[in-house]
Design an enzyme around this catalytic site. Sequence first.
Site: not given
Length: 325
Positions: A11-12, A71, A94, A174
Amino acid sequence: MRIGVLGAARIAPAALVRPARIVDGVEVAAVAARDRDRATTFAAKHGIPVVHDGYAQLLADPSLDAVYIPLPNGRHAQWILAALDAGKHVLAEKPLTANAAQARAVQEAADRTGLVVMEAFHYRYHPVAARMAEIAHGGELGRIRRVETTMCFPLPLFSNIRFQYDLAGGSLMDAGCYALHALRLLSPNEPRVVTARALTMKRDPRVDRAMTAEFDLGDAAKGRIRVSMWSSTLFSLRATVIGERGSMRVDNYVAPQGFNRFRVTVDGRSRREKIGGEATYTRQLRSFLAAVGGEATNLTPPADSVVTMTLIDDIYRAAGLPIRE
């Protein structure tokens, strides 16, 4: 603002690296991962100048002002608290923590240090979210009777960390945290959990692959969230508000820069609204930078996270499942 990344997560790039190229005043200056080779590959691919040997070494880097934490859910609280102790502002994916007790610990640490902690509900920073809230609370629809939100998508990779209980996985954690947060945004009052029903994984019945929860919203209003990572509803990203005079329906409230459909009906007359704007992640990073600079732009602080995580705990209990640890 020089920011370091804890974990070479998928996702980064979308959530931080690419937005940082657009937002003036932000540099992604360092990365660390459990596997240094993975961190080195990630750094080379994305032009990050420094690779640290581990998370603790990155937090000890005096040149960094802030950290981004993508993470697994179960590791958020530990490293958020460590970052605050190291004097770093935090942008964390989140859900902020695995449960409400951890969220309260983060809130206390943020209050004690005076540092910014922002939960990365990126949708909240887009004009679509602001417009949804304006209509829901502005009186145009009349007294609100019902609010429903969904976030359903297929993830048939059952070995994925999102399905692992020990990493605080599950569809509610999630996908559901988005739907729950949006329900809170649009509700006339803070929701109270009434009932919940989960579809669980055969390999680990503690983990929900889908969840439906019903809420009392006060003032005779009712609410529902429907979320899944694997169910008969393959895809749904919708927020619906029904009032005495009309309704609002928004498709793709989560990432509206890609596409969105925004329809409002009042007194029998319908209209569509077209709402543009920068990508949610870019707007979120701008808001984080401004908050670090002392502006009141943090819409998702730890106090907000405590409410969300308390509701998540309540939903798991209502569904007969253990809270995440």
